[in-house]
Design an enzyme around this catalytic site. Structure first.
Site, PDB file in Angstrom:
ATOM      1  N   SER A 274     -34.599  10.567  57.158  1.00  0.00           N
ATOM      2  CA  SER A 274     -34.728   9.130  57.216  1.00  0.00           C
ATOM      3  C   SER A 274     -36.113   8.658  57.357  1.00  0.00           C
ATOM      4  CB  SER A 274     -33.932   8.924  58.756  1.00  0.00           C
ATOM      5  OG  SER A 274     -34.847   9.349  59.803  1.00  0.00           O
ATOM      6  N   ASP A 275     -36.245   7.288  57.619  1.00  0.00           N
ATOM      7  CA  ASP A 275     -37.584   6.992  58.147  1.00  0.00           C
ATOM      8  C   ASP A 275     -37.758   7.015  59.650  1.00  0.00           C
ATOM      9  OD1 ASP A 275     -40.247   6.125  57.799  1.00  0.00           O
ATOM     10  OD2 ASP A 275     -40.055   4.404  56.461  1.00  0.00           O
ATOM     11  N   TRP A 276     -38.905   6.721  59.909  1.00  0.00           N
ATOM     12  CA  TRP A 276     -39.025   6.730  61.623  1.00  0.00           C
ATOM     13  C   TRP A 276     -37.988   5.897  62.329  1.00  0.00           C
ATOM     14  CZ3 TRP A 276     -43.531   8.974  63.725  1.00  0.00           C
ATOM     15  CH2 TRP A 276     -43.615   8.751  65.333  1.00  0.00           C
ATOM     16  N   GLU A 277     -37.268   6.417  62.956  1.00  0.00           N
ATOM     17  CA  GLU A 277     -36.107   5.746  63.559  1.00  0.00           C
ATOM     18  C   GLU A 277     -35.213   4.850  62.839  1.00  0.00           C
ATOM     19  OE1 GLU A 277     -37.800   4.010  66.879  1.00  0.00           O
ATOM     20  OE2 GLU A 277     -38.248   5.965  68.037  1.00  0.00           O
TER      21      GLU A 277
END
Ligand code: NOJ
Length: 746
Positions: A274-277
């Site tokens: 995923s990307d950050w959060e």
């Protein structure tokens, strides 16, 4: 099985892994059989190195983390890997992720700039240097290349992209993957690459970062997914999801993108992070009510590893217990992560010796200089002024002349401004006593609005033969979350430029920026302009080489330069419309009589006040020499889908010095079952010619180059007529045409 037995099996397996090289599948199968649920979920977790060291050590020891990002202290990384290997039950090593975007310690030009070089070899070599430096410090996974097609210069992340064209983006992305991973990412100096951001992140509405993306299926596939498909086919190790929603579903929960396309149709065997959060951000998107639902959506859609948020660890146990998520799905995610670790050679890596960081090798700095040289785009020239030859006094002005941090560009975590060689320093070193340099920045940083330094700068200009004005944007003005609505030179730079122009001295404008700025007002005030982007560590020597004529600029724009912000989005591969714009049909706002009758007759798709052409088209770039295109030859006028059409031109360097030219081939499919762009880049070659040298440049064209997603969404070509152009930019070139017919089972 009780804990003691588990521990014993784990130790036994860890011992075997260390002793005997196992095949990937055998190893991963064996691990999956003995991993506890906690250990499996641990592999799916990526944590930020900013967490406390003790906390991370415990988590690694307990097998509760599969990857760490943003820790680059090589001793700490060595220590973490040792704990993972020697103290965790199964000895599974860590993926160490980092944004190694355009260099690690030796900083290369920003990706938009290297794309402007159109030099695939150089781009590959640059990524190889970045991989070597990063891996010497213990990093084994980069979050690059970013292959988001970007057509909006307001979007700050255009700096990280290879620009507006899907073909050029694909070729650049492939070159970067070759550089990072090589043929075998377990080899010394290689790291795993990551295609990001999946998908269509570059289409953020209005160029505002993180914004909504709505797009038709065909353009999505032909423009935005195409580079990703090519990199998946080429064996890239991983993909990263994007922050945006795509057609109403956030990318990190988008089953169509991840499960159906990437892991389904494209059969991508690698892992998805995923990307950050971005998993838990699906709550803010209004798509998931809570982290539990976010974990469910992301896992179901196909995200294997969660970056920094912890919804998988927190909620997958209950989702599994309820049967909402199957163990097969989790095992598949774990398998993909373990396989990447295997491909990286981490299971057999020798962590007995500490990492020994090895940066800034002289031959690699030289490569960074070369990459910068080839990325500069000459937008305007007066060959009597540039290159500099006879001038005895030079005024060096502007906030970017001696800005070691700002020349590095966005996404630089590990490069240091103390390594930077600035234009001012390089000019002083190179020119020594032979030329008098009057340095007066005029303003301190790009956003400085003060006029206090103007008088000194103007004085410096007046006593010099020529003015070098180094203008632009600081690094932080582009990149993630740094979109701009006004694309001017920030601060008091425009006023300073005007004041300098009023001195009557010749001016060479050098722009260091992370995006196309609106240059319309500035260019008439200067005699020459080099668009240098953010060139990295070696900006100074590279610029001095070009300014002094030791190198000839050869960059070509990887993105259209609009005349004003109001024209955005503007890109060369647009559609015709039913009323295509033309010079004849453009009605200028000033020519409309007051109280004129409402009329649209004869009007076309343009702006009354800004027309329909860009300031500079995609593919444009001047040189200190000129190239002449002649004698377009085609091996046939009619081809079938079985044939290869050979097209060639004679290219001659008709100027006084050697130079490099990017020869570009564009094709237009005249009529189709769906409308087609006015032209599309299909191939290019960068060639070098001595003064007066001539050469033939030849391209093959096959049915693949003529294919698209037809009205029924199958991919292929259609019988019909085509135009082609070969030239030095998207709006010039020699024109030819041919027809295609289908043979066999179509
Ligand atoms: C957010 C960015 O969108 C992504 O490109 C980057 O790789 C991650 N943060 C990690 O830093």
């Amino acid at each position: 099985m009780n804990n003691r037995m588990l521990k014993a099996i784990g130790l036994c397996l860890a011992f075997m892994i260390h002793q005997f090289p196992l095949k990937a599948q055998t190893l991963v199968d064996s691990l999956l059989q003995v991993m506890t649920l906690e250990e499996k979920l641990g592999q799916l977790q990526q944590l930020d190195g900013g967490n406390s060291r003790e906390e991370l050590e415990d988590l690694i020891r307990n097998g509760q983390v599969g990857s760490i990002l943003n820790e680059v202290n090589s001793e700490t990384l060595w220590h973490y890997q040792q704990i993972a290997r020697n103290e965790s039950r199964l000895g599974i090593p860590l993926l160490i992720g980092r944004d190694v975007i355009h260099g690690y310690r030796t900083i290369f030009p920003i990706p938009l700039a290297t794309s402007a070089s159109w030099n695939l070899e150089l781009v590959e070599e640059g990524s190889q240097v970045a991989a070597r430096e990063a891996s010497s410090a213990g990093v084994n996974w980069t979050f690059a290349p970013m292959i988001d097609v970007a057509r909006d210069p307001r979007w700050g992340r255009i700096a990280e992209s290879p620009g507006e064209d899907p073909y050029l983006t694909t070729e650049m992305g492939l070159a970067m993957v070759r550089g990072f991973q090589g043929d075998d990412m377990s080899q010394p100096g290689r790291i795993a690459a990551c295609a990001k951001h999946f998908a269509a992140y570059g289409l953020a509405e209005g160029g505002r970062d993180y914004n909504t993306v709505s797009i038709g299926d065909r353009v999505l596939r032909e423009v935005y997914l195409r580079p990703f498909h090519a990199l998946a086919d080429a064996g890239i190790g991983s993909f990263m999801t994007s922050f945006n929603e795509l057609n109403d579903i956030p990318a990190s929960g988008n089953t169509f993108l991840l499960r159906d396309q990437l892991k389904g149709d494209w059969q991508f065997p690698g892992m998805v992070v995923s990307d950050w959060e971005s998993i838990t951000e699906m709550i803010k998107h209004g798509y998931c009510q809570n982290p539990r639902e976010a974990a469910f959506r992301a896992m179901t859609a196909g995200v294997d590893m969660e970056m920094t948020s912890t919804s998988y660890q927190d909620h997958l146990p209950e989702l599994l217990a309820e049967g909402a998520v199957s163990m097969e799905l989790v095992d598949d995610a774990v398998r993909r992560i373990l396989e990447m670790k295997y491909k990286l050679g981490l299971f057999s890596a020798d962590f007995s010796q500490p990492f020994s960081p090895d940066f800034l090798r002289s031959e690699e700095l030289e490569l960074a200089r070369q990459a910068a040289v080839e990325s500069f785009v000459l937008l305007k020239r007066d060959l009597a002024i540039l290159p500099l030859t006879t001038q005895k006094t030079i005024a060096v002005i502007g906030p970017m002349a001696d800005a070691p941090h700002e020349q590095l560009g966005t996404w630089v975590f590990d490069g240091k401004k103390t390594d930077s060689q600035t234009p001012l320093a390089a000019l002083q070193t190179r020119l020594g006593e032979s030329v008098k340099i009057h340095f007066a920045p005029g303003i301190s940083v790009s956003r400085d609005k003060s006029h206090d330094g103007f008088a000194t700068a103007i004085k410096a200009a007046k006593k010099s033969d020529v003015v070098l004005f180094f203008a632009g944007e600081e690094s932080i003005i582009s990149g993630e979350a740094h979109s701009r609505a006004h694309l001017d030179l920030p601060g008091a730079q425009p006023e300073l430029l005007t004041a300098l122009a009023e001195t009557g001295k010749p001016i060479i404008l050098v722009v260091l920026a992370g995006r196309p700025l609106i240059m319309t007002e500035y260019l008439p005030q200067v005699d020459a302009c080099i668009y240098a982007w953010h060139p990295g560590t070696m900006a100074g020597p590279a610029l001095v080489d070009v300014l002094l004529g030791q190198e000839n600029p050869s960059g070509k724009l990887p993105v259209t330069f609009p005349r004003s912000e109001g024209q955005i989005p503007m890109y060369y591969a647009h559609k015709h419309t039913g009323r295509p714009a033309s010079a004849e049909s453009w009605v200028h706002i000033d020519s409309i009589p007051v109280e004129a009758w409402q009329t649209s007759l004869g009007n076309t798709s343009h702006y009354l006040d800004e027309g329909f052409t860009p300031l500079f088209p995609f593919g444009f770039g001047l040189s200190y020499t000129d190239f002449e295109y002649q004698n377009l030859q085609m091996s046939a006028k009619e081809i079938t889908n079985q044939d290869t059409l050979w097209v060639s031109v004679d290219l001659k360097n008709v100027g006084p010095v050697a130079g490099k030219e990017v020869v570009q081939l564009y094709i237009q499919d005249e009529f189709g079952s769906v409308t087609r762009p006015v032209k599309e880049l299909k191939a290019f070659q960068k060639v070098t010619l001595d003064a007066s040298e001539e050469m033939k440049v030849t391209f093959p064209i096959t049915v693949k180059d003529l294919s698209f997603f037809r009205s029924d969404m199958t991919f292929g070509a259609e019988t019909g007529t085509f135009n082609l152009w070969i030239g030095g930019s998207s709006d010039s070139g020699l024109k030819g045409s041919f027809s295609l017919s289908m043979e066999g089972d179509i």
